[in-house]
Motif scaffolding. Structure first.
Motif, mmCIF file in Angstrom:
data_model
loop_
_atom_site.group_PDB
_atom_site.id
_atom_site.type_symbol
_atom_site.label_atom_id
_atom_site.label_comp_id
_atom_site.label_asym_id
_atom_site.label_seq_id
_atom_site.Cartn_x
_atom_site.Cartn_y
_atom_site.Cartn_z
ATOM 1 N N GLY A 127 32.208 25.037 -19.256
ATOM 2 C CA GLY A 127 33.498 24.806 -19.906
ATOM 3 C C GLY A 127 34.161 23.498 -19.510
ATOM 4 O O GLY A 127 35.230 23.160 -20.042
ATOM 5 N N ARG A 145 36.868 26.370 -21.321
ATOM 6 C CA ARG A 145 36.909 27.750 -20.835
ATOM 7 C C ARG A 145 36.834 27.767 -19.318
ATOM 8 O O ARG A 145 36.383 26.803 -18.689
ATOM 9 C CB ARG A 145 35.758 28.586 -21.412
ATOM 10 N N ALA A 177 41.696 26.778 -24.793
ATOM 11 C CA ALA A 177 40.838 27.272 -23.711
ATOM 12 C C ALA A 177 41.205 28.699 -23.320
ATOM 13 O O ALA A 177 42.337 29.137 -23.483
ATOM 14 C CB ALA A 177 40.946 26.354 -22.494
ATOM 15 N N GLY A 179 39.007 32.355 -21.244
ATOM 16 C CA GLY A 179 38.096 32.821 -20.207
ATOM 17 C C GLY A 179 38.800 33.658 -19.166
ATOM 18 O O GLY A 179 40.031 33.654 -19.067
#
Length: 350
Positions: A127, A145, A177, A179
């Protein structure tokens, strides 16, 4: 020649037929009779009541599911897919939560061979997408991420962050973004923070935030680390974090923690998605699994988080204008940065 053409045509027909069969092959969709539906609803209601981080809201949602079941509102949901969609919609009406829903998957949860293979973590450099220098040597880091930590991702983070270490100002872009890598967010924050509470006694590690369960117990702590690979940007030079409506999860925590720690970062853009909880998934039938928010973030300074309302930018602007706005702020800050700030920047380097 005619024989060769006939063989080629036959092969083409076979390939076309196989492709069409693959394209139209129906996904598995578990059939549910009345007793099975009742078991799924009652079991999910029980799990909600026992596990959800917001006890009162979870009880209200669980009671609502049971009442709908008793009224026969789920009688027409004859498959796992349709029941998941209906239950998720009903839950959202009482307890809106990105981590609380009934999930249908197009494979048998009991057969490990059917589970899709997750993509390699290193495929997108974890990421950590891109570094470049902008006007006046302002650094720009793009993160797409926040993934899990392992030896390879830690080394990649060191190389990535070191590129910006000597820049007079830095912009970190976490627009879009997400995650769940809160540990990765804490690691990256380590390159940007120093203890500013005292000029004499300084901690090498800073406590950023915790995850807390419904009883108020800390289930996970997130700290900066002093054992870093690569050179640090430091804790004093101008820092800007770009966010937008799609910034979620660990990316929100990254922006919020940097914003709250002595206003270390100026957050630029639009309010983020508002996802400060962590969910737990558990199988409940062949193709259904329950997802329940079981913990919430708690910043050590504010004792609050960004759930629902999102991280609020210091400089509000559209997502498309965020980078230009931050660059203007960074260039202005470089021009007026006092010599003491440069000295402090030098002190924060390892």
């Amino acid at each position: 020649m005619g024989r060769q053409r006939w063989i080629a045509a036959a092969l083409l027909l076979l390939m076309t037929g196989a492709g069409a069969q693959t394209a139209t092959a129906p996904a598995l969709d578990e059939a549910l009779d009345a007793p099975t539906r009742a078991h799924i609803i009652n079991e999910y209601a029980r799990r909600l009541t026992e596990q959800h981080v917001d006890g009162p809201r979870a009880k209200a949602a669980a009671d609502d599911l049971r009442k709908r079941l008793a009224r026969g509102e789920y009688d027409e949901q004859l498959t796992a897919r349709s029941l998941a969609a209906r239950v998720t919609r009903d839950l959202a009406a009482v307890a809106p939560d990105r981590h609380t829903y009934l999930e249908w998957v197009p494979y048998d949860l009991g057969d490990e061979r059917q589970r899709p293979v997750p993509p390699a973590q290193s495929a997108d450099n974890f990421g950590l997408r891109r570094f470049e220098t902008l006007a006046d040597n302002v650094g720009y880091l793009k993160i797409t991420r926040f993934g899990p930590l392992d030896r390879a991702s830690i080394e990649a983070a060191g190389r990535f962050m070191a590129q910006a270490a000597d820049c007079p100002a830095l912009i970190i872009d976490v627009r879009d973004a997400g995650g769940d890598g809160q540990a990765m967010a804490a690691l990256l924050s380590s390159y940007l923070l120093v203890d500013q509470r005292s000029y004499i006694f300084r901690d090498k590690q800073l406590h950023l935030h915790d995850q807390i369960d419904r009883e108020g117990h800390v289930t996970a702590e997130y700290w900066t680390t002093s054992d870093l690979a690569g050179k640090r940007f430091g804790g004093y030079k101008p820092l800007y974090v770009l966010v937008n409506e799609k910034t979620n999860g660990a990316a929100e925590g990254f922006a919020y923690d940097l914003q709250q720690y002595v206003k270390r970062a100026v957050v630029v853009g639009a309010p983020t998605l508002g996802d400060a909880r962590v969910g737990l998934k558990q199988r409940i039938s062949r193709q259904l699994q329950t997802s329940i928010a079981v913990t919430r973030a708690s910043n050590v300074i504010t004792r609050a988080n960004w759930e629902s309302m999102g991280v609020q930018p210091d400089r509000m602007t559209t997502s498309g204008a965020a980078l230009d706005t931050a660059l203007q702020l960074a260039r202005a800050a470089i021009l007026v940065q006092p010599a003491t700030g440069k000295a402090r920047a030098a002190q924060s380097a390892p």
